[in-house]
Design an enzyme around this catalytic site. Structure first.
Site, PDB file in Angstrom:
ATOM      1  N   SER A 136       4.783   3.136  78.217  1.00 25.77           N
ATOM      2  CA  SER A 136       5.365   3.670  79.450  1.00 25.77           C
ATOM      3  C   SER A 136       6.046   2.594  80.311  1.00 25.77           C
ATOM      4  O   SER A 136       6.969   1.943  79.862  1.00 25.77           O
ATOM      5  CB  SER A 136       4.243   4.392  80.196  1.00 25.77           C
ATOM      6  OG  SER A 136       4.703   5.019  81.327  1.00 25.77           O
ATOM      7  N   ASP A 150       9.156   5.507  79.183  1.00 29.48           N
ATOM      8  CA  ASP A 150       9.081   6.574  78.181  1.00 29.48           C
ATOM      9  C   ASP A 150       9.538   7.915  78.752  1.00 29.48           C
ATOM     10  O   ASP A 150       9.301   8.969  78.159  1.00 29.48           O
ATOM     11  CB  ASP A 150       7.670   6.680  77.575  1.00 29.48           C
ATOM     12  CG  ASP A 150       6.615   7.037  78.597  1.00 29.48           C
ATOM     13  OD1 ASP A 150       6.852   6.825  79.798  1.00 29.48           O
ATOM     14  OD2 ASP A 150       5.542   7.538  78.198  1.00 29.48           O
ATOM     15  N   ASP A 190       8.673   9.844  81.301  1.00 33.21           N
ATOM     16  CA  ASP A 190       7.841  10.940  81.806  1.00 33.21           C
ATOM     17  C   ASP A 190       7.629  10.838  83.315  1.00 33.21           C
ATOM     18  O   ASP A 190       6.881  11.626  83.895  1.00 33.21           O
ATOM     19  CB  ASP A 190       6.499  11.062  81.050  1.00 33.21           C
ATOM     20  CG  ASP A 190       5.639   9.819  81.153  1.00 33.21           C
ATOM     21  OD1 ASP A 190       6.073   8.835  81.778  1.00 33.21           O
ATOM     22  OD2 ASP A 190       4.528   9.840  80.595  1.00 33.21           O
TER      23      ASP A 190
END
Ligand code: NG1
Ligand code: ZN
Length: 545
Positions: free
Chosen positions: A65, A285, A287
């Site tokens: 992430s 990533d 999100d």
């Protein structure tokens, strides 16, 4: 059927470093060179989980992430596209910590026996990774585990985390009445773009946005998505993609991205935004997403997850009313203690919606949101989505509008149910949702910001001897241990106008986080520093015992 020999052989290739691992809120995440054995073992668990779930596909995402480029991580996705069921997290931890290859095989067999998993049943896994240099090596470790357990697998190569969640759900619902979308990356773009076009039909204004992709996988994926979207001239939005260099691994999350913008409270230094320009940043990533702009006085203004939550909740509430469904759909908002108090007040007093506060970690927010017909959940850092219950979807799908304006609102609401990723917080889906809402309201970011004023706040990271001595209750808003620490914090908070502060151990870093709010910036800073002082004192005391 026994996989003992195959697992033993394969496991020898991935020796476990001397370290204790824990499957936390973000799966396993650490320096990439510590991960080969962990990823191999997660592969074994994915196979077991799939067998336990009657051969449904389990997702494995290799990403760290917003962490620096040298880190990596791995997390599992359950058959319906949500995060691994919490009761399985300790199994992941046990696998990762098994001391020898033999002990690992023992853990594997123990799990099969205790949960009555049939090892002859089919197992299926789909996986993907972000753009980190360590990704391909870790994929090899995963494949070794899948091969050793006779697991069928599909390699989706580079994807955003939410794209993998989407594919897991699509794979497992294919051919059923709950089919979620086509089982392909193209299917994802088609689903989002079709819904976006529908949702933009009755919009009042069109816009332009610059999206910083943290030099991560969101860059190429957003570029791809843009090909499917209508431009401003075609009734959509012009999306300018920046920080999309995935070829220099060191650039990932460096001086850009959602985490940089949120924690530093400033635009990426590379930003060329003029005052009023609408900007957003994704994380590594894709999100998480936060919005921001530079105001007329050249101040940086952040529109974070709390802002997206309030914007989405208000809009969906309005659509519910306009379509004649208000009495049939309950909307609720889920936040964590990090949500700015002003957003909480706005949701309760202005939007008049119920709020639930959960501990940090999207799995808690996600589950809490499932209890509403329409559950809006966002962490302040920009991870979140909106969940529609099966009943809400049915109510929306079967509603007969009584007027053209009800029909318009219903069409937009229906499109929103398709546009918003139902499996997990998705920066690309959230981006399009925010663009739809701003277009419907004909708002620029300044209009959006003016809905309420954030309370000044400060987040501090405190390193202590042992963060594990800090135990909390009341959705992490109060410390139960060490004894007397909370009483000291309460005493301090009482001295500040509009003071609020709490401390909790981070689930992803070896530190305690202190959050403070107060009437002015200086007081918020001061309160945070003083509470950090208390935390240091108690963290140190506990260690010296
Ligand atoms: P921890 O380290 O437990 O505070 C952080 C974020 C969470 C969540 C996780 C997973 C803050 C204050 N905390 O958790 O919201 O996103 O990382 O990435 O932002
Ligand atoms: Zn992320």
């Amino acid at each position: 059927m026994s996989f003992d020999q195959q697992i033993l052989e394969a496991s020898k290739k991935h020796p476990r470093p001397a370290r204790i691992f824990a499957y936390g809120t973000a799966g396993f995440r650490m320096k990439a060179d510590l991960l080969p054995s962990v990823v191999f073992r997660v592969g074994l668990l994915a196979a077991a989980r799939s067998r336990k779930m009657n051969g449904q596909s389990i997702g494995v995402m290799i990403t760290a992430s917003h962490n620096p480029p040298e880190d990596n991580g791995v997390k599992l996705v359950d058959p319906y596209g949500d995060m691994l069921e919490a009761t399985w997290e300790p199994h992941a931890t046990a696998f990762a910590n098994a001391k020898t290859d033999e002990e690992l095989v023992e853990e594997f067999n123990k799990l099969h026996t205790s949960l009555k998993i049939n090892s002859s049943a089919p197992a299926r896994v789909i996986y993907a990774r972000d753009t980190r240099a360590s990704g391909p090596t870790l994929v090899d470790c995963l494949v070794d585990a899948l091969t050793a357990t006779n697991t069928e697998y599909t390699d989706y190569k580079l994807l955003t985390t939410p794209q993998l969640h989407y594919l897991v759900r699509c794979t497992n619902t294919k051919g059923t009445q709950y089919e979620y979308g086509d089982v392909s990356e193209t299917g994802y773009y088609e689903k989002l773009s079709t819904a976006f076009k529908q949702a933009m039909k009755n919009a009042k204004s069109k816009g332009t946005i610059t999206v910083d992709c943290a030099n991560g996988v969101g860059g190429p994926k957003l570029r791809e998505l843009v090909k499917y979207l209508p431009s401003q001239a075609e009734g959509g939005v012009d999306i300018k993609v920046v920080n999309e260099d995935v070829h220099k691994p060191d650039n990932l999350n460096s001086q850009c991205g959602a985490d940089f913008v949120k924690t530093q409270q400033r635009a990426p230094p590379s930003s060329k935004a003029a005052p009023g320009d609408r900007c957003a940043s994704l994380d590594g990533d894709a999100d998480r997403i936060v919005y921001y702009f530079i105001d007329e006085d050249s101040n940086f203004r952040l529109l974070d997850g709390d802002r997206i939550a309030t914007l989405a909740a208000a809009f969906l509430g309005e659509l519910g009313e306009k379509s004649g469904l208000a009495s049939k759909l309950s909307i609720g908002v889920v936040q964590t203690a990090y949500a700015n108090g002003a957003s909480t007040k706005f949701i309760t007093e202005n939007l008049k919606l119920p709020i639930q506060c959960t501990p940090t970690g999207v799995k808690y927010l996600h589950h809490a949101a499932q209890r509403f017909d329409i559950g809006v959940y966002f962490e302040a850092n920009g991870h979140g989505t909106v969940l529609f219950s099966p009943l809400a979807l049915k109510t929306i799908a079967t509603h007969e509008p009584q007027s053209p304006s009800q029909a318009d609102a219903l069409a937009t609401l229906t499109a929103a149910t398709e546009l918003i990723n139902q499996t997990v917080g998705d920066a690309l889906s959230d981006l399009l949702l925010v663009e739809v809402i701003l277009a419907h309201k004909a708002w620029d970011p300044a209009n959006w910001l003016s809905t309420y004023t954030d309370y000044p706040n400060r987040l501090v990271r405190v390193e202590v001897g042992n963060r594990n001595v800090f135990k909390t209750e009341d959705a992490e808003r109060r410390l139960t241990e060490p004894k007397h620490a909370q009483a000291r914090i309460d005493e301090l908070v009482g001295k500040y106008t509009k003071g609020r502060s709490f401390a909790r151990a981070s689930g992803t870093e070896d530190a305690v986080r202190v959050y403070a709010e107060a009437a002015t910036r200086a007081e918020a800073d001061d309160l945070a520093q003083k509470v950090a002082g208390i935390v240091k004192q108690f963290g140190g005391l506990a260690l010296s015992k």
